[in-house]
Motif scaffolding. Structure first.
Motif, PDB file in Angstrom:
ATOM      1  N   ALA A 188    -127.861 -28.122 -18.791  1.00  0.00           N
ATOM      2  CA  ALA A 188    -128.965 -28.212 -19.750  1.00  0.00           C
ATOM      3  C   ALA A 188    -129.286 -29.667 -20.080  1.00  0.00           C
ATOM      4  N   ALA A 189    -128.259 -30.497 -20.202  1.00  0.00           N
ATOM      5  CA  ALA A 189    -128.480 -31.894 -20.558  1.00  0.00           C
ATOM      6  C   ALA A 189    -129.267 -32.629 -19.481  1.00  0.00           C
ATOM      7  N   PHE A 190    -128.877 -32.444 -18.221  1.00  0.00           N
ATOM      8  CA  PHE A 190    -129.583 -33.153 -17.157  1.00  0.00           C
ATOM      9  C   PHE A 190    -130.978 -32.596 -16.925  1.00  0.00           C
ATOM     10  N   ALA A 191    -131.173 -31.322 -17.222  1.00  0.00           N
ATOM     11  CA  ALA A 191    -132.528 -30.774 -17.168  1.00  0.00           C
ATOM     12  C   ALA A 191    -133.401 -31.401 -18.247  1.00  0.00           C
ATOM     13  N   ASN A 192    -132.827 -31.592 -19.424  1.00  0.00           N
ATOM     14  CA  ASN A 192    -133.580 -32.227 -20.506  1.00  0.00           C
ATOM     15  C   ASN A 192    -133.912 -33.671 -20.169  1.00  0.00           C
ATOM     16  N   LEU A 193    -132.969 -34.394 -19.590  1.00  0.00           N
ATOM     17  CA  LEU A 193    -133.222 -35.780 -19.198  1.00  0.00           C
ATOM     18  C   LEU A 193    -134.256 -35.839 -18.072  1.00  0.00           C
ATOM     19  N   ARG A 194    -134.236 -34.861 -17.177  1.00  0.00           N
ATOM     20  CA  ARG A 194    -135.237 -34.834 -16.108  1.00  0.00           C
ATOM     21  C   ARG A 194    -136.641 -34.727 -16.684  1.00  0.00           C
ATOM     22  N   ARG A 195    -136.826 -33.926 -17.720  1.00  0.00           N
ATOM     23  CA  ARG A 195    -138.155 -33.788 -18.323  1.00  0.00           C
ATOM     24  C   ARG A 195    -138.637 -35.079 -18.947  1.00  0.00           C
ATOM     25  N   ALA A 196    -137.709 -35.955 -19.308  1.00  0.00           N
ATOM     26  CA  ALA A 196    -138.076 -37.227 -19.928  1.00  0.00           C
ATOM     27  C   ALA A 196    -138.502 -38.278 -18.914  1.00  0.00           C
ATOM     28  N   VAL A 197    -138.358 -37.979 -17.615  1.00  0.00           N
ATOM     29  CA  VAL A 197    -138.626 -38.951 -16.556  1.00  0.00           C
ATOM     30  C   VAL A 197    -139.866 -38.534 -15.766  1.00  0.00           C
ATOM     31  N   ARG A 198    -140.682 -39.507 -15.429  1.00  0.00           N
ATOM     32  CA  ARG A 198    -141.877 -39.221 -14.624  1.00  0.00           C
ATOM     33  C   ARG A 198    -141.468 -38.741 -13.234  1.00  0.00           C
ATOM     34  N   PRO A 199    -142.320 -37.948 -12.568  1.00  0.00           N
ATOM     35  CA  PRO A 199    -142.033 -37.559 -11.188  1.00  0.00           C
ATOM     36  C   PRO A 199    -141.811 -38.791 -10.307  1.00  0.00           C
ATOM     37  N   GLY A 200    -140.756 -38.742  -9.513  1.00  0.00           N
ATOM     38  CA  GLY A 200    -140.416 -39.882  -8.672  1.00  0.00           C
ATOM     39  C   GLY A 200    -139.516 -40.895  -9.343  1.00  0.00           C
ATOM     40  N   GLY A 201    -139.249 -40.690 -10.633  1.00  0.00           N
ATOM     41  CA  GLY A 201    -138.375 -41.607 -11.354  1.00  0.00           C
ATOM     42  C   GLY A 201    -136.928 -41.481 -10.910  1.00  0.00           C
ATOM     43  N   ALA A 202    -136.060 -42.291 -11.510  1.00  0.00           N
ATOM     44  CA  ALA A 202    -134.686 -42.424 -11.015  1.00  0.00           C
ATOM     45  C   ALA A 202    -133.655 -42.127 -12.091  1.00  0.00           C
ATOM     46  N   LEU A 203    -132.481 -41.728 -11.627  1.00  0.00           N
ATOM     47  CA  LEU A 203    -131.291 -41.584 -12.460  1.00  0.00           C
ATOM     48  C   LEU A 203    -130.203 -42.462 -11.869  1.00  0.00           C
ATOM     49  N   ARG A 204    -129.540 -43.251 -12.711  1.00  0.00           N
ATOM     50  CA  ARG A 204    -128.425 -44.083 -12.280  1.00  0.00           C
ATOM     51  C   ARG A 204    -127.347 -44.017 -13.362  1.00  0.00           C
ATOM     52  N   CYS A 205    -126.194 -43.448 -13.031  1.00  0.00           N
ATOM     53  CA  CYS A 205    -125.121 -43.275 -14.007  1.00  0.00           C
ATOM     54  C   CYS A 205    -123.788 -43.718 -13.423  1.00  0.00           C
TER      55      CYS A 205
END
Length: 272
Positions: free
Chosen positions: A128-145
């Protein structure tokens, strides 16, 4: 599911205050890892960045020097307050939000990139958390953790529990894959959390040498980690036995006036 109440109370209580009070030491210890993450964000090319689990804001401020906007989010009020003071003192454009990133309603597509330095392993519902963070990012955006690899790769991080465990009743240790520092040690766990909402999920092993001055070592393991959570409640005799045993167990990492160890991490990358 909201943030775990135990995590919330810890980070808004003694654990959060310890991080604030020892900010200078922890900043120095984490700086090589911070640099790794800042470089990864710079390479991703986003100009609007969300830093999840930002703590006292060192990484947020460092990223803000490289981008147009960087917002740090954390559920610990003492740490967010300290982060705001840091930004003001340094004249940084970084801003900070006290919220649970798992459920906070970010504006859709508000950010180009989501980053985290050891802040995403504590979600009670990682999917659920990563789905919520995905909604906060524009299409094509990035995740780096950055997250920790396993205990076998990070022996420095298990010294305290191994040495103090027989001496301290009910020393708190998180089970494998439970929310906590090693929750994302296994790549399969990472994929199960991210694949439903992100694309091109990948893990790159990162090994960085960290160090602290040797005189800081006892203060470090009595304020942080499993012993730090119970140290104030121990009777004096148990404290003394635990400190003696743990300090002796750390001796292989002592190199003159410094304590050195390898921080074994995964750099998680994904695309929105």
């Amino acid at each position: 599911m909201p943030a775990d109440e135990t995590q919330t109370s810890r980070w808004n209580g003694p654990r959060g205050r310890s991080w604030v009070e020892n900010r200078a030491l922890l900043d120095d210890v984490m700086r090589p890892l911070e640099t790794t993450l800042v470089d990864a964000v710079t390479a991703a090319g986003g100009r609007r960045v969300l830093d999840v689990g930002c703590g006292t804001g060192s990484t947020t401020v460092a990223i803000a020097r490289q981008v147009d906007e960087c917002v740090g989010v954390d559920l610990a009020e003492p740490m967010i307050a300290a982060a705001r003071v840091r930004a003001a003192e340094e004249g940084s454009t970084a801003t900070f939000l006290r919220a649970d990133a798992q459920e906070h309603e970010f504006a859709p597509g508000e950010f180009d990139t989501v980053v985290s330095r050891f802040g995403v392993m504590f979600f009670p519902d990682a999917v659920a958390a990563f789905a919520n963070l995905r909604r906060a990012v524009r299409p094509g955006g990035a995740l780096r953790c950055l997250v920790w690899r396993g205990p076998a790769d990070n022996p420095f991080m298990t010294v305290t529990e191994t040495a103090a465990g027989p001496l301290v009743p009910n020393l708190p240790v998180s089970p494998p894959e439970a929310p906590g520092r090693f929750a994302f040690a296994e790549p399969g766990v990472v994929h199960r959390a991210l694949d439903p909402s992100w694309h091109d999920v990948a893990l790159e092993p990162v090994d960085v040498e960290c160090w602290m001055p040797e005189p800081e070592l006892i203060g470090y393991f009595t304020k942080f980690g499993p012993l730090g959570l119970v140290y104030a409640d121990l009777d004096p005799a148990t404290r003394e036995r635990a400190v003696t045993a743990v300090r002796a167990a750390y001796q292989p990492f002592v190199d003159g006036d410094r304590v050195r160890w390898n921080a074994a991490c995964w750099l998680i990358s994904a695309r929105a």
